[in-house]
Enzyme design. Structure first.
Site, short mmCIF file in Angstrom:
data_model
loop_
_atom_site.label_atom_id
_atom_site.label_comp_id
_atom_site.label_asym_id
_atom_site.label_seq_id
_atom_site.Cartn_x
_atom_site.Cartn_y
_atom_site.Cartn_z
N ILE A 138 34.86 40.54 49.08
CA ILE A 138 34.31 41.90 49.01
C ILE A 138 33.42 42.18 50.23
O ILE A 138 33.44 43.28 50.78
CB ILE A 138 33.55 42.12 47.68
CG1 ILE A 138 34.45 41.73 46.49
CG2 ILE A 138 33.11 43.58 47.54
CD1 ILE A 138 33.75 41.69 45.14
N TYR A 171 26.34 32.20 35.66
CA TYR A 171 26.69 33.12 36.75
C TYR A 171 26.12 34.52 36.47
O TYR A 171 25.39 35.10 37.29
CB TYR A 171 28.21 33.17 36.93
CG TYR A 171 28.63 34.34 37.79
CD1 TYR A 171 28.35 34.35 39.15
CD2 TYR A 171 29.27 35.46 37.23
CE1 TYR A 171 28.69 35.44 39.93
CE2 TYR A 171 29.61 36.54 38.01
CZ TYR A 171 29.32 36.54 39.36
OH TYR A 171 29.65 37.62 40.12
N ASN A 195 36.32 44.25 37.64
CA ASN A 195 37.20 43.23 38.19
C ASN A 195 37.73 43.61 39.57
O ASN A 195 38.71 44.35 39.68
CB ASN A 195 38.35 42.94 37.21
CG ASN A 195 37.86 42.12 36.04
OD1 ASN A 195 37.01 42.57 35.28
ND2 ASN A 195 38.37 40.92 35.91
N HIS A 242 41.32 33.95 39.50
CA HIS A 242 41.52 35.36 39.12
C HIS A 242 42.97 35.66 38.78
O HIS A 242 43.90 35.09 39.35
CB HIS A 242 41.05 36.27 40.26
CG HIS A 242 39.57 36.20 40.47
ND1 HIS A 242 39.00 35.76 41.64
CD2 HIS A 242 38.55 36.47 39.64
CE1 HIS A 242 37.68 35.78 41.51
NE2 HIS A 242 37.39 36.21 40.30
N1 UFG Z 1 43.70 35.34 33.04
C1 UFG Z 1 44.88 34.80 32.61
N2 UFG Z 1 45.52 33.92 33.44
C2 UFG Z 1 45.01 33.56 34.66
C3 UFG Z 1 43.79 34.11 35.08
C4 UFG Z 1 43.16 34.99 34.23
O1 UFG Z 1 45.37 35.09 31.51
O2 UFG Z 1 45.64 32.74 35.37
C5 UFG Z 1 43.03 36.32 32.18
C6 UFG Z 1 41.62 35.93 31.79
O3 UFG Z 1 41.63 35.13 30.65
C7 UFG Z 1 40.99 37.30 31.58
C8 UFG Z 1 41.71 38.20 32.60
O4 UFG Z 1 42.91 37.53 32.93
O5 UFG Z 1 41.28 37.75 30.31
C9 UFG Z 1 40.92 38.44 33.86
O6 UFG Z 1 40.47 37.18 34.37
P1 UFG Z 1 39.86 37.00 35.82
O7 UFG Z 1 39.57 35.55 35.98
O8 UFG Z 1 40.73 37.65 36.83
O9 UFG Z 1 38.51 37.85 35.78
P2 UFG Z 1 37.29 37.79 34.75
O10 UFG Z 1 37.33 39.06 33.95
O11 UFG Z 1 37.24 36.52 34.00
O12 UFG Z 1 36.04 37.76 35.74
C10 UFG Z 1 35.81 38.70 36.76
C11 UFG Z 1 35.03 38.04 37.88
C12 UFG Z 1 33.69 37.62 37.39
C13 UFG Z 1 32.98 38.77 36.77
C14 UFG Z 1 33.82 39.46 35.74
C15 UFG Z 1 33.14 40.70 35.29
O13 UFG Z 1 35.72 36.91 38.34
O14 UFG Z 1 32.94 37.13 38.48
O15 UFG Z 1 35.09 39.79 36.27
O16 UFG Z 1 33.99 41.54 34.60
F1 UFG Z 1 31.84 38.34 36.20
#
Ligand code: UFG
Length: 327
Positions: free
Chosen positions: A12, A141, A170, A187
């Site tokens: 970012i 975090y 996200n 991600h």
């Molecule tokens: N997911 C999968 N498979 C994967 C990766 C992710 O099913 O291989 C799912 C996760 O379980 C979640 C969704 O996709 O339900 C999004 O996951 P991400 O890891 O892409 O993002 P997060 O929502 O967990 O986290 C992101 C940032 C964080 C922040 C958060 C705030 O990485 O730093 O958004 O909303 F805190």
């Protein structure tokens, strides 16, 4: 006056640097390259290498460049890792931020824009989430970012420092030249694209028993260029005398994991192998922003954040950089 971007070699931070330059700003980047990429930094910026805990390195930056605003991206971002090693997160994210703030005070610089996160809310009681929802982070975090917001509240009261905390939902997508290249990549969108590139890889869906229409988690994906533009707006807001404030940055539109996978199929035209596993620890069921406040006060409107545009831009970047940035 120049803008200092800490963490300008990250995802970012680098796209924001690009947008600040396009908006006519002079930009100085400070990065220790612990996770960022040299190739992500636009050539026209002045680069200082250092860690945010190193105050003498920071003083050099403020002495050598005329800075009026700091955009502070430099931080660790992995929720799972933060649960295993909270010390790493409090040191870099909290103590590192305070170190930057104290050097700013010494140097008489008082505008600060924080990369904050939806993780400050924890598991929200209602969605869309507004900025006055209770902040109850559920991992180190999110807590580290919330602690910096609280430090900022007192630095405003006591020292007149003015800040904007931008709570990203996200972040995803890419600009033409800069994209997402994390190690390890946790991600969703980059992981689904990796499976689109290499048919031997499968996408793992974490949990299909959530209380959502298709059983998978819902998130509010926001294009990194829209996020970057919110930073440009935040800098202008502070310079025009805007008071300290926190803003959610999202689209108000929830997209499920399976909808992301469908979008990747549509955009890439590739077959994807999908596997299902149990829920990932710490995942909230549904995180969707109300971004009415950012629209109203910053005059910000996300322009590129429909899911197919996000996926298309991330895919274009991935095709040009199949192995990410050069290392
Ligand atoms: N997911 C999968 N498979 C994967 C990766 C992710 O099913 O291989 C799912 C996760 O379980 C979640 C969704 O996709 O339900 C999004 O996951 P991400 O890891 O892409 O993002 P997060 O929502 O967990 O986290 C992101 C940032 C964080 C922040 C958060 C705030 O990485 O730093 O958004 O909303 F805190």
């Amino acid at each position: 006056m120049a803008v200092l971007v800490t963490g300008g070699a990250g995802f970012i931070g680098s796209v924001t640097t690009e947008r600040l330059l396009a908006a006519g700003e002079e930009v100085v980047v400070f990065d220790d390259f612990s996770t960022g990429h040299r190739d992500a930094i636009p050539r026209e910026v002045r680069l200082f290498e250092g860690n945010t805990l190193d105050q003498s390195a920071l003083r050099t930056v403020f002495r050598e460049a005329s800075i009026d605003t700091v955009l502070h991206f430099a931080a660790f971002i992995q929720v799972g890792e933060s649960c295993q090693d909270p010390s790493k997160y409090f040191k870099n994210n909290v103590a590192g931020s305070q170190s930057v703030l104290d050097v700013m005070r010494e140097m008489g610089v008082s505008y600060f824009v924080l990369s904050s996160t939806a993780a400050v809310y924890g598991n929200p009681e209602t969605v869309p989430i507004t900025e006055d929802a209770p902040c109850r982070p559920v991992n180190p975090y999110g807590l580290s970012k919330r602690m910096v917001e609280q430090i900022l509240e007192w630095y405003d009261v006591a020292y007149g420092m003015r800040y904007v905390a931008l709570r990203y939902f996200n972040a995803a997508g890419a600009s033409i030249q800069r994209g997402e290249d994390h190690h390890p990549e946790t991600h969703l969108i980059p992981n689904v694209l990796a499976a689109a590139v290499d048919s031997r890889k499968a996408v793992t869906v974490f949990g299909q028993d959530y209380d959502t229409p298709d059983g998978t988690c819902i998130r509010d994906y926001i294009h990194v260029e829209d996020l970057a533009d919110a930073h440009v707006a935040a800098v202008r807001y502070l310079r025009k005398g805007g008071g300290s404030n926190a803003f959610n940055l999202g689209t108000e539109n929830g997209v499920s994991v399976l909808e992301v996978i469908d979008s990747v199929r549509r955009v890439t035209g590739r077959e994807l192998r999908v596997e299902y596993s149990g829920r990932r620890a710490g995942d909230a069921e549904r995180l969707v922003a109300s971004s009415e406040k950012a629209r109203r006060i910053l005059g910000w409107t996300p322009a590129k954040s429909d899911i197919d545009t996000i996926v298309r831009d991330a895919w274009e970047w991935r095709k040009k950089h199949p192995n990410g940035y050069a290392r």
